[in-house]
Write a protein that holds these residues in place. Structure first.
Motif, short mmCIF file in Angstrom:
data_model
loop_
_atom_site.label_atom_id
_atom_site.label_comp_id
_atom_site.label_asym_id
_atom_site.label_seq_id
_atom_site.Cartn_x
_atom_site.Cartn_y
_atom_site.Cartn_z
N PHE A 1 -0.72 6.86 -6.12
CA PHE A 1 -0.56 7.99 -5.21
C PHE A 1 -1.88 8.55 -4.69
O PHE A 1 -1.89 9.31 -3.74
CB PHE A 1 0.26 9.08 -5.88
CG PHE A 1 1.66 8.63 -6.19
CD1 PHE A 1 2.60 8.55 -5.17
CD2 PHE A 1 2.02 8.24 -7.46
CE1 PHE A 1 3.88 8.11 -5.43
CE2 PHE A 1 3.29 7.80 -7.73
CZ PHE A 1 4.23 7.73 -6.72
N GLU A 2 -3.00 8.20 -5.31
CA GLU A 2 -4.26 8.66 -4.74
C GLU A 2 -5.01 7.51 -4.07
O GLU A 2 -5.65 7.71 -3.05
CB GLU A 2 -5.14 9.28 -5.84
CG GLU A 2 -4.61 10.65 -6.25
CD GLU A 2 -5.42 11.27 -7.38
OE1 GLU A 2 -6.62 10.96 -7.50
OE2 GLU A 2 -4.84 12.05 -8.14
N TYR A 3 -4.94 6.32 -4.66
CA TYR A 3 -5.66 5.20 -4.06
C TYR A 3 -4.77 4.37 -3.13
O TYR A 3 -5.27 3.48 -2.46
CB TYR A 3 -6.21 4.27 -5.16
CG TYR A 3 -7.17 4.91 -6.14
CD1 TYR A 3 -7.66 6.21 -5.93
CD2 TYR A 3 -7.60 4.23 -7.26
CE1 TYR A 3 -8.53 6.79 -6.83
CE2 TYR A 3 -8.49 4.81 -8.16
CZ TYR A 3 -8.94 6.09 -7.95
OH TYR A 3 -9.80 6.65 -8.84
N GLY A 4 -3.47 4.63 -3.11
CA GLY A 4 -2.59 3.90 -2.21
C GLY A 4 -2.44 2.43 -2.57
O GLY A 4 -2.17 1.61 -1.70
N LYS A 5 -2.65 2.07 -3.84
CA LYS A 5 -2.50 0.66 -4.23
C LYS A 5 -1.24 0.53 -5.07
O LYS A 5 -1.31 0.47 -6.30
CB LYS A 5 -3.71 0.20 -5.04
CG LYS A 5 -4.98 0.15 -4.24
CD LYS A 5 -6.10 -0.30 -5.14
CE LYS A 5 -7.30 -0.68 -4.33
NZ LYS A 5 -8.36 -1.20 -5.19
N ASN B 1 0.81 -1.22 0.00
CA ASN B 1 0.00 0.00 0.00
C ASN B 1 0.84 1.27 0.00
O ASN B 1 0.32 2.37 0.12
CB ASN B 1 -0.98 0.01 1.18
CG ASN B 1 -0.27 0.07 2.52
OD1 ASN B 1 0.94 0.28 2.59
ND2 ASN B 1 -1.01 -0.11 3.59
#
Lengths: 469, 330
Positions: free
Chosen positions: B291-295, B67
């Motif tokens: 960088f936005e969804y952390g995946k 993550n």
């Protein structure tokens, strides 16, 4: 002439080398230690020192230095230093919080206090899932800085604790309180005898009148459809009340098919269909749309309470922007037209692997004191998240209108959690609203596609699910 | 490959390299290579640390659910790649990248070749460039001097539907009916982005091709003129075959740019990536996912897919037209 061909063998050889070197090299990224380092927490606990801060333990504070600057943080640091003589404070005001701190979290040596804000910030849900954040319950239950008889929890405005709770753990304390609504120039409305409408039919009548005067009634930040999604969601939430918010946030089947959601979508689409939206708005960035609005080309624009400071350099004198609440669609709404969308932001975190967790907690206690908040409000003209922080200050018309709207709302605050929990759903909602306002899809199609996105998230086992109670 | 890709060749007449001298004894051979290895090692180490190792890590991460902030990551096998196949936004991004790949390099090379020919051989007599050729060469190169971020911002202004340059010009010349909301119409937005890519790329290839045409011996053109070949024939029968290597290299470069396009899309478009996914590109999907969804694991899988896509393209491009039937000069 040398050949510029690559032989198939060379490619295979390179691929093989890559494959062989994989496991060894791959260890680099995720090789951080999982265990928390022991914290400097040896000091004695007392009423005045509820976390047992060790006076000589150094404190590292990393803050996002954006529109609000970091002077208010430095002021609080000076207070901390005078209280714990001998504490050395390492202060860093930076922009790219994520890029700077991600490796430090992974490696297990994060700072003691983080203001995680701005573009490229860290994903707090992911941090929490990885147990990287200190649960701040002890801070909430600690005596507040100003009055030892009042807990920190009770000084905060409604919703701040909820906003900071991820998966049942309160890990994020927000400094700024933001309210959303529709903005207009007070003198412009007064000059034309326009009154701010409280119902949607009144809004449509007003738009007709504004249009006749040669001004576009509405504009919006078309490149970022989330701005115009906000009034839609507020109208929907008023109709369905807290029950609807809960069912949407919990991804319940057919939650978006509630009649008030569709009615709200129809209302927003109606604005475009009746020609009340400034032509071309759909392609404007926030600066372009807000600029046109400040130049008087459009009368109403949706935005949050940061708008005044954002527009400071381009707002003409005497424009005196104020925020009006979104009008209500129906008199049978479960929430009145006083209910507004409000939420807190500017996230302060204490990493669980920090060297000086007690120091970080106590520093936040000082930073969230009424005095520090008051200074902050005075310096940047923004509403902080502690109640009564703006008392006794002379406020701009904009901040006055926001403060009054927050006061009028009382506990009728509308906030949706799915936007932070399920970003893919958020994107589907916003993309869809962009199409809806451009009249490329109908309100019914919008509902269908949002419901489908919500169902997809609900069915996706790789997405961590949260529950709103 | 490296030579052809890294240094676009404009000099056509380099002499063939002398055959390497075969060392007689093994010891000598080792000594000879010792120097080479010593010279290459530092560069090789840097390459491994800063290029190969990040690639290898990305390959590994694509098989995990990392993550981005955790100290550990769970191995999930090929699950991320399975998800890619069902991710409608990512599939849309592949479609858009392929459309860019299909049109952008061809358009850029076509315009670049046309302008280069005009600058070198566009005069009435067919023996020199059009009037003001030097001036054009410099002016067309200007966009190359701007960073892509500035290009994107400037074109964002130009595309503004209300007070942008393009609609302003259209309205000024009485073609207001053609004025559009360029970046906000799903059918136009990707082409609006593509136009900017072509505009900013043409200058470089103009200079490249122009230098290559300059390197073609004048006698050949002279002979063609005497034989009565017109401009078209000269272009198709002489210029283009002799510029084959340059065009090929340009195609590889531009193809890679077409498979990227992240910066322009991120800065210019609605959403970004919109309206409604119509300008979504793989790089943007990757960025948002990480960088936005952390995946980061899933985003790495996208990166790996993009890597293989680019690799396959480069292989096809270099192989497909490289070759034995090349026109030789010297």
């Amino acid at each position: 002439m040398p050949s510029n061909e690559i032989s198939r063998r060379a490619v295979l050889r390179a691929a093989a080398v890559l494959g062989v070197s994989l496991p060894g090299l791959a260890a680099c990224v995720t090789s951080g230690s999982g265990g928390g380092s022991s914290s400097a927490g040896g000091g004695d606990r007392s009423a005045a020192n509820p976390f047992g801060v060790q006076a000589d333990a150094p404190l590292e504070v990393v803050v996002f230095k954006g529109a609000y600057g970091d002077d208010y943080v430095i002021a609080a640091e000076n207070g901390y230093k005078s209280r714990f003589s001998g504490a050395v404070i390492d202060h860093k005001g930076i922009q790219k919080v994520g890029d700077t701190l991600r490796p430090r979290f992974v490696a297990g040596n994060p700072p003691d206090v983080v203001n995680n804000t701005g573009a490229g910030r860290l994903d707090i849900a992911a941090l929490n899932q990885s147990k990287q954040l200190e649960v701040l319950d002890s801070l909430l239950d600690a005596p507040s800085w100003d009055d030892p008889n009042v807990k920190v929890r009770d000084t905060l405005l409604p919703g701040v604790v909820e906003d900071g709770t991820y998966d049942g753990s309160f890990v994020r304390l927000n400094y700024v309180y933001t309210a959303w609504g529709l903005w207009y120039s007070k003198p412009l409305f007064e000059k034309n005898g326009w009154r701010w409408p409280s119902t949607w039919p009144e809004m449509l009548a007003l738009c007709e009148e504004i249009k006749k005067s040669g001004v576009a009634p509405w504009t919006y930040q078309g490149k970022f459809p989330e701005y115009v999604a906000d009034p839609l969601l507020v109208m929907a939430a008023r109709g369905g009340g807290v029950d609807l918010l809960r069912s949407i946030d919990n991804l319940e089947p057919n939650a978006w098919r509630h009649e008030s959601v569709k009615a709200a979508a129809e209302a927003i689409a109606e604005l475009s269909a009746k020609g009340y939206v400034m032509p071309g708005s759909e392609a404007l960035s926030h600066t372009e749309a807000q600029g046109a609005w400040c130049q008087g080309k459009a009368a109403i624009i949706p935005s949050g309470s940061w708008l005044e400071s954002e527009q400071k350099s381009v707002t003409p004198a005497g424009f005196d922007m104020v925020m009006g609440a979104v009008p209500s669609l129906s008199s049978s709404d479960k929430l009145g037209s006083n209910a507004i969308h409000a939420a807190s932001s500017e996230a302060y975190l204490v990493p669980s692997q920090a060297k000086n967790v007690p120091g970080g907690l106590d520093f936040l206690r000082m930073l969230f004191s009424r005095k520090a908040m008051n200074e902050f409000a005075k310096a940047v003209g923004t509403m902080p998240s502690v109640s009564g922080a703006t008392d006794g200050l002379t406020l701009s018309p904009a901040l006055t209108s926001v403060t009054e709207a927050v006061k009028a709302a009382g506990t009728d605050m509308i906030n949706y959690r799915h936007r932070t929990w399920y970003p893919t759903l958020t994107k589907a909602v916003d993309d869809g609203v962009g199409e809806l306002v451009s009249l490329r899809i109908t309100p019914a199609e919008w509902v269908d596609r949002v419901q489908k996105a919500a169902d997809d998230v609900a069915a996706d086992s790789s997405v961590k699910k949260y529950e709103r109670r | 490959m490296s030579r052809a890709v890294l240094t676009p060749r404009v000099e056509r007449t380099d002499p063939p390299a002398p055959p390497p001298v075969k060392p007689k004894r093994r010891r000598k051979l080792n000594r000879g290579y010792g120097f080479v290895i010593g010279a290459l090692l530092p560069a090789l180490v840097m390459h491994v640390v800063f290029v190969v190792s990040p690639y290898a890590q990305a390959f590994y991460l694509s098989l995990t659910d990392w993550n981005g902030v955790a100290g550990t990551a769970n191995f999930v096998g090929l699950a991320n790649f399975g998800r890619l196949a069902g991710d409608s936004l990512f599939l849309a991004s592949i479609r858009n990248n392929l459309l860019l790949l299909l049109l952008m390099p061809a358009a850029t090379i076509g315009i670049g070749l046309f302008l280069a020919t005009m600058i070198q051989r566009g005069s009435r007599t067919g023996r020199g460039g059009v009037r003001g050729a030097r001036f054009y060469r410099i002016v067309f190169f200007f966009p190359q001097l701007l960073s892509v971020a500035i290009v994107a911002v400037l074109w964002g202004f130009a595309y503004n539907p209300n007070n942008g340059l393009i609609n302003g010009v259209l309205r000024a010349v009485g073609l207001g009916g053609l004025a559009r909301s360029w970046l906000a119409e799903p059918g136009l937005a990707l082409f609006a982005v593509m136009a900017v890519m072509i505009w900013s790329g043409v200058g470089f290839y103009l200079v490249l091709f122009s230098a290559a045409i300059d390197g073609v011996p004048k006698e050949i053109y002279e002979a063609a003129l005497i034989d009565g070949a017109n401009g078209w024939t000269t272009f198709w029968r002489i210029t283009l075959p002799l510029l084959r290597d340059n065009v090929q290299v340009a195609f590889v470069y531009l193809g890679m740019a077409a498979l990227d396009a992240f910066a322009l899309v991120q800065i210019m478009t609605v959403g970004p990536g919109g309206p409604d996914g119509s300008t979504e590109v793989m790089g943007l999907s990757l960025y948002r996912t990480a960088f936005e969804y952390g995946k980061f694991g899933y985003a790495s899988a996208m990166g790996v897919a993009l890597f293989f896509g680019t690799l396959v393209f480069a292989l096809i491009a270099l192989r497909g037209s490289g070759g034995k039937d090349r026109t030789e000069l010297a």
